[in-house]
Write a protein that holds these residues in place. Structure first.
Motif: not given
Length: 402
Positions: A117, A120, A260, A263
C-alpha cells in the motif's frame, strides 16, 4: 509517521519562509554570502541520501532517523548562537546533510511499513506534508508582521524544536522489518548473494538520471513562475504567491485520489504516458504566457501552474512506486539513497534550466516541456524489462504511533 511528517513540515515551513530574511537582518550577511550558504548546504546535502541509505541497511532504521533529526535540531539551534559567517556556513551544511538524509530515510521507513500500500501511503504523506508546510508558512507570515529580531529567532527556534519533537515521536515507533538486515543477521540460512549495489546497476543509475529531469517541475514553481511574473509588465506581481497557494491546495485535495491510478507497479509505469502529455502542455502554457495582454498572460500562467501541479502529483506517484520496485529488497536503503540524488541534483540543475528557458522565450519553454515529455517516454521504455518480479517481498506490519 504521518503525524511526524506534519510536525517536521510545520517546522520546515517556519524556517524556509524566513531563512533569507534571517541571514540578512539578524546575521547581517551580504547577498553573495547568503547565496554561498545556500549553495554549500545544497552541495553537502547531496551526500545525505546515499550515505543515509547505506547506514539504514545495516543499522535499525528508527535509530538512524532519530540521530538525523537530532543532528538537524543541533544545526538549527547552532545557527542561533552566532553571526560568524564561517560558522553559519558549517551549521547550514550540517543541516542540509541531515535534511536530505532524513527525507530519503523517512521514505524508506514508509516503504517498509506500508508494504504493497506504499503508493497510497505516500499520497497521504504528501498531503499531510503540504498541509504542514502551508501551516508553518502562515505562522511565519504572522510572526513577520512584528519585524523584530526576536521574531526571527523564535521562528528558527520553532524549527529546531520541531526536530526534537520528531525525534521523540520516532523513538516511540516500532522498527519496521528489513530484508537487508534479516539476510545480514541470519545464522541458520545459507549465505545469500549480496546485490552488486546501485552504483554498479546501470539501469537504476539511468533511471535516476531520468528522474533528475522529471523533478524539474519543482524549479518551475520555485524559480520559473516567480521570475516570469517579476519580469513581466503584464502579469500582476501578486499572482506569484497565489499560484504557490494553488499548487499546495491542489496537492492536498487531489494527491490521494490520483494515487489510485498508480496503485500497482504496472499502473505506475503506465502513468508515464499521460505524465509526458502534462509536461508538454505545461511547457506550451508557459510559452503562451510570453504573449498577449494582462488577462491572457494571467490565464496562461495559471494554466501552466495547474498543469505542472498535475504533473507533479502524477510523477510523485510514479516515482514512489518505481524507485522501490526497481530496487532489490535486500538493498532498499542503498538504492533509495541513490534515488534521492535525483532531487538533490535537480536543485542545482533546475534553476539553470528554467532561467535558460526564460531567456530563450516561447521556444525555450516549449523545448523545456518537450524535453521532460520525451524523458518520460524514455523512462517508460527503460524500466520495462526490470518490472517482472513482485514489487516488494517484505510483509507490511502495523507500527504503533502515539
Amino acid at each position: 509517521m504521518l503525524w511526524i511528517s506534519l510536525a517536521d513540515r510545520i517546522g520546515s515551513g517556519l524556517w524556509a519562509s524566513v531563512s533569507v530574511l534571517y541571514f540578512t537582518y539578524v546575521a547581517g550577511l551580504s547577498v553573495a554570502q547568503i547565496g554561498t550558504v545556500a549553495a554549500v548546504a545544497g552541495a553537502v546535502g547531496i551526500a545525505g541520501p546515499p550515505l543515509g541509505g547505506i547506514v539504514a541497511d545495516r543499522l535499525p532504521l528508527t535509530r538512524v532517523l532519530i540521530a538525523l533529526q537530532l543532528l538537524r535540531a543541533f544545526a538549527s539551534f547552532a545557527l542561533l548562537t552566532t553571526d560568524d559567517y564561517a560558522l553559519l556556513l558549517v551549521f547550514s551544511a550540517v543541516g542540509g546533510f541531515g535534511d536530505r538524509a532524513a527525507n530519503v530515510l523517512t521514505k524508506l521507513y514508509a516503504t517498509r511499513v506500508s508494504g504493497p500500500d506504499r503508493v497510497r501511503y505516500q499520497a497521504l504523506n504528501r498531503t499531510v506534508a503540504n498541509a504542514g508546510w502551508a501551516l508553518g508558512g502562515l505562522v511565519a507570515a504572522a510572526a513577520l508582521t512584528l519585524g523584530t529580531t526576536a521574531a526571527y529567532q523564535w521562528l528558527l527556534a520553532g524549527d529546531a524544536l520541531s526536530f526534537v519533537l520528531v525525534a521523540l515521536a520516532t523513538a516511540r515507533c516500532g522498527e519496521p522489518p528489513s530484508a537487508a538486515r534479516t539476510v545480514a543477521t541470519s545464522k541458520t540460512s545459507a549465505p545469500a548473494a549480496r546485490p552488486a549495489g546501485p552504483w554498479r546497476d546501470r539501469t537504476y543509475l539511468a533511471y535516476v538520471a531520468t528522474e533528475t529531469v522529471l523533478f524539474l517541475d519543482d524549479a518551475v514553481f520555485k524559480v520559473g513562475l516567480p521570475l516570469c511574473i517579476a519580469h513581466s509588465d503584464r502579469a500582476p506581481h501578486g499572482l506569484a504567491p497565489l499560484l504557490l497557494v494553488l499548487n499546495s491546495v491542489m496537492v492536498v485535495a487531489l494527491q490521494v485520489p490520483l494515487a489510485r491510478f498508480g496503485a500497482t507497479t504496472a499502473a505506475a509505469r503506465a502513468l508515464l504516458v499521460p505524465l509526458s502529455a502534462f509536461f508538454a502542455l505545461g511547457g506550451v502554457a508557459m510559452a503562451l504566457s510570453a504573449t498577449g495582454g494582462t488577462v491572457a498572460v494571467t490565464l496562461s500562467l495559471t494554466a501552466a501552474a495547474i498543469t505542472f501541479t498535475v504533473a507533479e502529483m502524477l510523477h510523485a506517484t510514479v516515482s514512489w512506486e518505481l524507485s522501490v520496485a526497481l530496487a532489490p529488497d535486500t538493498a532498499q536503503g542503498a538504492y533509495l539513497g541513490v534515488h534521492g540524488l535525483a532531487q538533490a541534483a535537480q536543485r542545482s540543475v533546475g534553476p539553470l534550466a528554467v532561467t535558460a528557458a526564460i531567456a530563450a522565450g516561447p521556444l525555450g519553454w516549449t523545448f523545456f516541456g518537450a524535453t521532460i515529455a520525451v524523458t518520460c517516454v524514455f523512462q517508460h521504455h527503460l524500466v520495462r524489462d526490470r518490472l517482472t518480479r513482485p514489487a516488494l517481498s517484505v510483509p507490511p506490519v502495523t507500527v504503533s504511533e502515539h
